[in-house]
Design an enzyme around this catalytic site. Structure first.
Site, PDB file in Angstrom:
ATOM      1  N   SER A   1       7.657  11.908   2.222  1.00 43.24           N
ATOM      2  CA  SER A   1       8.281  12.637   3.318  1.00 43.24           C
ATOM      3  C   SER A   1       8.551  11.692   4.498  1.00 43.24           C
ATOM      4  CB  SER A   1       7.406  13.824   3.720  1.00 43.24           C
ATOM      5  OG  SER A   1       8.106  14.734   4.532  1.00 43.24           O
ATOM      6  N   LEU A   2       8.022  12.001   5.671  1.00 40.85           N
ATOM      7  CA  LEU A   2       8.176  11.114   6.828  1.00 40.85           C
ATOM      8  C   LEU A   2       7.664   9.712   6.507  1.00 40.85           C
ATOM      9  CD1 LEU A   2       8.559  10.401   9.859  1.00 40.85           C
ATOM     10  CD2 LEU A   2       6.328  11.487  10.280  1.00 40.85           C
TER      11      LEU A   2
END
Length: 419
Positions: free
Chosen positions: A261-262
């Site tokens: 994700s991030l």
């Protein structure tokens, strides 16, 4: 708990091995427990009744990987800041070299790298952590960013047995926890079209003031956006310092970056900066973030129109986050205060057709790393391509015809208004 200063000080106590050839296999000794690591606010990645396993020697396949690196990191950063602050370009000299990178066509290697990304959410010793084998050099593998509860930029550094390969695993977003505030700030700065402003009814605070009101258009000021990314709270700046420390600590090692994700997008941005192989799982599109950070990238080669960065994105088409479809005020992302609107990725993307093969529906709950590991990467059987051929891992492709935030107009609107 390890700070950057501590990481640097380890140079004096570690035996650094020189890698003179490109290996085709990298060995990591790990105990595989019944649960995969997750954040405290997430569900376990494997059911509690799963039987325990014997200690496992994880062997990751490697392959020669061509990378382009700036001849001078100082000149690279100077050119980036000159472009960001003064809108002036500066030439960069690039060096082409062949390094050992992860074999992205090997299912087992991708599965194990995904497990390392899951470990970034936990400290060693947690019940859901992959314990290191006793033969592992405990002083050479360490977490980072956990000494400050609100720091946010966290993860783990894994080393191979001979210190020839270092894997930097970066934590993604934690929904509820001490890092949640900074996680959300970075998400909304990097992956929203304009300061996390969704529409006029957006009840959450925007992360910058770059929106320019117009009765007929959605306008955003480019210069304002770039300046908003110059702050200590941005994880990219912290990551640059950490990678430099690792390069100093392991001058002869191959460094790989991974994240979910991030964390995956940050791994990609850092890999693009330093010319290091990176694998990102289920990550939002970071191509626009690279532009706003004014990252100098190597020029395209051959028939490609994209810069040749050693980045591989891995995601499936039932996850709305990497596809930029978790948008709009009614979306679950917006309901939680996240404006994840970008979908264009750097490097190449491996996209698993879970909608067609598994009959999945697009659902934000499929974004969790456990779904990728257990239901996609560990799944037996091949994945069909457009010609009907089946492969253990779908082919990686560049996202050539991808456009972010096409409903927005970008320019120097505040300058025009003030001047």
């Amino acid at each position: 708990m390890h700070s950057l200063l501590y990481i640097t000080s380890l140079l004096h106590i570690l035996d650094i091995a020189s890698a003179t050839v490109v290996p085709n296999r990298v060995n990591f000794d790990l105990h595989q427990q019944s649960n995969l690591p997750v954040a405290d606010d997430q569900l376990p990645l494997i059911a509690a009744h799963t039987p325990p396993y014997e200690p496992l020697a994880i062997s990751l396949k490697a392959r020669p990987t061509t990378v382009y690196r700036p001849k001078s990191l100082g000149a690279h950063e100077h050119a980036r800041l000159r472009s960001l602050l003064h809108a002036e370009t500066e030439p960069i000299e690039w060096e082409q070299m062949v390094v050992s990178g992860p074999d992205i066509e090997d299912r087992h290697t991708l599965s194990q790298l995904a497990r390392m990304t899951a470990n970034a959410y936990q400290l060693p010793g947690h019940k859901n952590w992959y314990d290191l084998d006793r033969s592992w050099n405990a002083n050479a593998s360490f977490p980072f960013g956990w000494d400050n509860e609100e720091d946010g930029f966290r993860g783990h550094v894994f080393t191979s047995r001979d210190n020839s390969t270092i894997v930097l695993s970066i934590k993604g977003t934690t929904l509820q926890g001490p890092t949640s505030k900074k996680d959300k700030l970075n998400d909304n700065l990097l992956f929203s079209c304009c300061c996390a402003r969704v529409d006029f009814s957006w009840v959450f605070s925007t992360v910058c003031d770059c929106y320019s009101w117009s009765a007929l258009h959605q306008r955003c000021d480019d210069t304002c956006l770039s300046k908003a990314l110059i702050q200590d709270s941005l994880f990219y700046s912290t990551g640059v310092k950490l990678v430099k420390d690792l390069m100093f600590l392991y001058p002869f090692a191959d460094i790989w970056l991974v994240g979910h994700s991030l964390g995956g997008s940050l791994a990609s941005l850092l890999g693009s900066t330093f010319g290091l192989p990176a694998v990102a799982f289920e990550s939002p599109g970071e191509r626009m973030a690279a532009n706003r950070l004014h990252l100098p990238l190597p020029p395209p080669i051959g028939e490609s129109s994209r810069p040749p960065v050693p980045i591989t994105h891995v995601y499936h088409n039932a996850d709305p986050v990497p596809q930029g479809t978790c948008t709009g005020v009614a979306s679950p992302c917006a309901q939680g205060g996240y404006a994840l609107e970008t979908r264009c990725h750097l490097g190449k993307s491996i996209v698993y057709d879970t909608v067609g093969k598994l009959g999945w529906h697009v659902d934000l709950r499929k974004h969790v790393i456990k779904e990728v590991i257990l239901e996609v990467l560990d799944l037996e059987g091949g994945w069909p391509d457009e010609d009907g051929n089946e492969w253990d891992v779908p082919a990686a492709h560049e996202e050539e015809d991808c456009v972010d935030c096409f409903k927005w107009e970008f320019g120097d609107y505040k300058k025009d208004k003030n001047g």
